[in-house]
Design an enzyme around this catalytic site. Structure first.
Site, PDB file in Angstrom:
ATOM      1  N   THR A  62      49.997  34.096  47.708  1.00 37.80           N
ATOM      2  CA  THR A  62      49.001  34.967  47.075  1.00 37.80           C
ATOM      3  C   THR A  62      48.521  35.954  48.127  1.00 37.80           C
ATOM      4  O   THR A  62      48.397  35.614  49.296  1.00 37.80           O
ATOM      5  CB  THR A  62      47.769  34.191  46.578  1.00 37.80           C
ATOM      6  OG1 THR A  62      47.153  33.589  47.712  1.00 37.80           O
ATOM      7  CG2 THR A  62      48.138  33.146  45.580  1.00 37.80           C
ATOM      8  N   GLU A  70      49.046  30.940  41.315  1.00 39.47           N
ATOM      9  CA  GLU A  70      48.938  29.477  41.357  1.00 39.47           C
ATOM     10  C   GLU A  70      49.302  28.836  40.028  1.00 39.47           C
ATOM     11  O   GLU A  70      49.377  27.613  39.902  1.00 39.47           O
ATOM     12  CB  GLU A  70      47.503  29.069  41.720  1.00 39.47           C
ATOM     13  CG  GLU A  70      47.101  29.369  43.156  1.00 39.47           C
ATOM     14  CD  GLU A  70      46.521  30.761  43.354  1.00 39.47           C
ATOM     15  OE1 GLU A  70      46.789  31.664  42.524  1.00 39.47           O
ATOM     16  OE2 GLU A  70      45.797  30.959  44.357  1.00 39.47           O
ATOM     17  N   LYS A  84      25.354  41.209  40.583  1.00 37.07           N
ATOM     18  CA  LYS A  84      24.188  40.363  40.330  1.00 37.07           C
ATOM     19  C   LYS A  84      22.953  41.240  40.358  1.00 37.07           C
ATOM     20  O   LYS A  84      22.492  41.655  41.404  1.00 37.07           O
ATOM     21  CB  LYS A  84      24.121  39.244  41.360  1.00 37.07           C
ATOM     22  CG  LYS A  84      25.362  38.363  41.251  1.00 37.07           C
ATOM     23  CD  LYS A  84      25.456  37.287  42.290  1.00 37.07           C
ATOM     24  CE  LYS A  84      26.756  36.535  42.107  1.00 37.07           C
ATOM     25  NZ  LYS A  84      27.910  37.116  42.833  1.00 37.07           N
ATOM     26  N   TRP A  96      23.956  38.836  35.332  1.00 34.20           N
ATOM     27  CA  TRP A  96      25.263  39.289  35.789  1.00 34.20           C
ATOM     28  C   TRP A  96      25.738  40.497  34.985  1.00 34.20           C
ATOM     29  O   TRP A  96      25.620  40.516  33.750  1.00 34.20           O
ATOM     30  CB  TRP A  96      26.303  38.180  35.611  1.00 34.20           C
ATOM     31  CG  TRP A  96      26.204  37.129  36.658  1.00 34.20           C
ATOM     32  CD1 TRP A  96      25.360  37.118  37.743  1.00 34.20           C
ATOM     33  CD2 TRP A  96      26.991  35.932  36.736  1.00 34.20           C
ATOM     34  NE1 TRP A  96      25.575  35.996  38.482  1.00 34.20           N
ATOM     35  CE2 TRP A  96      26.558  35.246  37.898  1.00 34.20           C
ATOM     36  CE3 TRP A  96      28.010  35.389  35.962  1.00 34.20           C
ATOM     37  CZ2 TRP A  96      27.126  34.035  38.276  1.00 34.20           C
ATOM     38  CZ3 TRP A  96      28.557  34.186  36.346  1.00 34.20           C
ATOM     39  CH2 TRP A  96      28.123  33.511  37.500  1.00 34.20           C
TER      40      TRP A  96
HETATM   41  P1  AMP Z   1      47.547  37.028  41.264  1.00 31.26           P
HETATM   42  O1  AMP Z   1      47.625  35.634  41.715  1.00 31.26           O
HETATM   43  O2  AMP Z   1      47.767  38.017  42.358  1.00 31.26           O
HETATM   44  O3  AMP Z   1      48.401  37.261  40.082  1.00 31.26           O
HETATM   45  O4  AMP Z   1      46.035  37.273  40.812  1.00 31.26           O
HETATM   46  C1  AMP Z   1      45.402  36.463  39.872  1.00 31.26           C
HETATM   47  C2  AMP Z   1      44.067  37.050  39.500  1.00 31.26           C
HETATM   48  O5  AMP Z   1      44.264  38.309  38.843  1.00 31.26           O
HETATM   49  C3  AMP Z   1      43.293  36.239  38.495  1.00 31.26           C
HETATM   50  O6  AMP Z   1      42.602  35.173  39.102  1.00 31.26           O
HETATM   51  C4  AMP Z   1      42.368  37.287  37.901  1.00 31.26           C
HETATM   52  O7  AMP Z   1      41.252  37.518  38.715  1.00 31.26           O
HETATM   53  C5  AMP Z   1      43.222  38.528  37.905  1.00 31.26           C
HETATM   54  N1  AMP Z   1      43.818  38.739  36.567  1.00 31.26           N
HETATM   55  C6  AMP Z   1      45.057  38.452  36.170  1.00 31.26           C
HETATM   56  N2  AMP Z   1      45.245  38.809  34.877  1.00 31.26           N
HETATM   57  C7  AMP Z   1      44.078  39.328  34.454  1.00 31.26           C
HETATM   58  C8  AMP Z   1      43.607  39.867  33.216  1.00 31.26           C
HETATM   59  N3  AMP Z   1      44.393  39.975  32.160  1.00 31.26           N
HETATM   60  N4  AMP Z   1      42.324  40.284  33.162  1.00 31.26           N
HETATM   61  C9  AMP Z   1      41.508  40.207  34.232  1.00 31.26           C
HETATM   62  N5  AMP Z   1      41.895  39.719  35.424  1.00 31.26           N
HETATM   63  C10 AMP Z   1      43.156  39.280  35.537  1.00 31.26           C
END
Ligand code: AMP
Length: 544
Positions: free
Chosen positions: A185, A330, A441, A446
């Site tokens: 990640t 993850e 915040k 929020w």
């Molecule tokens: P990654 O592991 O780089 O794919 O990032 C995952 C994170 O991307 C998630 O924990 C979210 O915060 C964000 N994320 C993924 N899909 C969405 C979505 N459809 N809407 C809002 N946030 C998203």
């Protein structure tokens, strides 16, 4: 009493074998890094994956060894997915957009033995080579004629490797819980963290993604994954396509609207998958050229929140179903998808769009709970927001060789902490309010940066928008809206505030609007809020 069914392992090698046997003449088309379009079939891909697996053996790769790739979405990368995992080694896909320090860390942390790289990324590898002492071989993914002059020690040529082997190789059988691929990640703080998938998790995720409550992938599809194969295995599309015998269309390095549209049309693409920024580019191209999306039946969008205006544009203007999903590295990555239920189908379009703009309900296999800061589990009432925890058979149980990150990521019952703040409505649809660190915040309440961004992106003159919280002496934090205008437009602050007026509660409206030429994006297309917070650290809100 134990049941009496066969205990056959779920293995990635079996996916490509199945595709070759039952969908052998189905095409895999790639725009190559070198430029020309390459086409062949699942039979060819499987044969070459076997040749490649033999070549890997000859180069000393053993079960469990990590083999890294820095590559675009092409047929060669596809072959590596199956050859490496299929022989029992671990395919470690690396995001070339990471910073040098992150690249140094992950190759060494993963203890990669070999690195396969596209021509485009030779300069990156040359710069990094001295910091990757453990790498035994570099393999450049091209043919002999295109091999570049390079300082990479003993660089090998991909086509020579594959061409030098016979295809006499049998996909081995082993425990389905064997590690198959590795993806780090790209968190904005601390070292990258590794998600180490198994054959079993990958196949279960593929079954789920193919199901009709998800993307509904079948052998009648022609799929173009825009999402890179270095971003959570292109959301699992290469495996799901092989499982269902779908045609694959790989876009190589060209992800602009015109190049994508060309492949959509020439290869009769029915399904495509990508992050919002990619779709913004495509929609702008269509707006400018007046072109249509004939043949494309659905797109999936995730990785960041899909603005409602984008979903509306795909569905209303182009007649393409837009499936919004949420997931994480993850989680292999798909967790939820926002398809309407039967009872929603005769609701007014505006209401249906609101449902589709949610992050969606979980695929079978994903459990979700919403937890308040005091540890209470909150009801699925569409109102109570808290941090989202998940568990399931394609969610990591630990980070790869990282005790500290693992200790922080799971609760006492083993649920994985997503870091996302959400609500879940009584129908089971999950709505991401924010990343826990991005939520604003204000006066003990929020404000969702995602809600504000989404609303602002509905303004006809706004191309992209981001919201960050800035310190405020009275309210603790207040929102600043940062806007990229559409090309050729100069919207005023007043027109944007007036536009938001009937969409957002008054106390949640931004205290100020600033205009920029572009927003900083991270390696996976997400807006880098940390960078924006640094950029606007000394910005003084007019309300102070
Ligand atoms: P990654 O592991 O780089 O794919 O990032 C995952 C994170 O991307 C998630 O924990 C979210 O915060 C964000 N994320 C993924 N899909 C969405 C979505 N459809 N809407 C809002 N946030 C998203």
């Amino acid at each position: 009493m134990r049941g009496l069914m066969m205990d056959r392992p779920l293995l990635i090698g079996a996916l490509i074998q199945y595709a070759a046997e039952y969908h052998g003449d189905t095409e895999i088309v790639s725009r190559t890094t070198e430029g020309p379009i390459h086409r062949y079939s699942y039979v060819d891909a499987e044969r070459r994956a076997r040749q490649l697996a033999k070549a890997l053996k000859r180069l000393g790769v053993e079960r469990g060894d990590r083999v890294a790739t820095i590559a675009w979405n092409t047929h060669r990368h596809f072959e590596l997915y199956f050859a490496v995992s299929g022989m029992g080694a671990v395919c470690h896909t690396i995001n070339p957009r990471l910073f040098g320090e992150q690249l140094r860390y992950i190759v060494n942390h993963a203890e990669d033995k070999l690195l396969f790289l596209d021509l485009t990324f030779v300069p990156i590898a040359e710069k990094m080579a001295a910091e990757w002492p453990g790498l035994r071989h570099y393999v450049i993914m091209t043919d002999r004629a295109q091999m570049p002059e390079t300082s990479l020690p003993g660089a090998l040529c991909y086509e020579d490797l594959v061409g030098g082997e016979s295809s006499e190789f049998v996909w081995p059988e082993f425990d389905e819980n064997t590690a198959s691929s590795l993806c780090y990640t790209s968190g904005t703080t601390g070292n990258p963290k590794g998600a180490l998938y198994t054959h079993r998790s990958t196949l279960l995720h593929s079954f789920a993604v193919c199901s009709a409550n998800a993307v509904g992938i079948s052998m009648r599809d022609s799929i173009l994954p825009v999402v890179p194969m270095f971003h959570v295995n292109a959301w699992g599309i290469p495996y799901a396509a092989a499982m269902s015998g779908a045609k694959l269309v790989f876009p190589g390095p060209k992800l602009d609207g015109a190049s994508l549209h060309e492949l959509f049309t020439s290869e009769k693409v029915t399904l495509s998958c990508g992050v919002p920024t990619v779709w913004l580019g495509l929609l702008q191209y269509l707006d400018q050229t007046g072109k249509r999306l004939d043949g494309l039946t659905r797109v999936t969008v995730g990785g960041s929140a899909a603005p409602r205006a984008m979903i509306e544009a795909f569905e209303e203007r182009y007649g393409v179903q837009c499936i919004h999903g949420w997931g994480m590295t993850e989680m292999s990555p798909v967790g939820t998808l926002a398809l309407p239920k039967a009872k929603h189908l005769d609701r007014p379009m505006a209401e249906q769009l609101a449902i589709k703009a949610r992050q969606g309900f979980p695929l079978f296999g994903i459990d979700m709970k919403v937890v308040a800061p005091d540890g209470r589990v909150l009801p699925h009432d569409g109102k109570s927001s808290g941090e989202l925890y998940v568990r399931g058979p394609w969610i990591i149980g630990a980070y790869y060789d990282d005790e500290e990150a693992t200790a922080a990521a799971f609760d006492a019952e083993g649920w994985f902490r997503t870091g996302d703040v959400c609500v879940i409505d009584p129908d089971g649809y999950m709505i991401i309010v924010d990343r826990s660190k991005d939520v604003i915040k204000s006066g003990g309440e929020w404000i969702s940066s995602i809600d504000l961004e989404n609303a602002a992106m509905g303004h006809p003159e706004v191309a992209e928008a981001a919201v960050i919280g800035l310190p405020h002496p009275k309210w603790d934090e207040r929102p600043l809206l940062i806007v990229v205008p559409k090309a050729g437009h100069q919207p005023s602050k007043e027109s944007i505030t007036a536009f938001l007026g009937d969409k957002i509660a008054r106390w949640q409206l931004p205290d100020d609007v600033v205009f920029v030429a572009e927003l900083p994006h991270g390696g996976t297309g997400k807006v880098l809020k940390t960078r924006l917070r640094e950029q606007f650290r000394d910005y003084r809100l007019p309300t102070i």
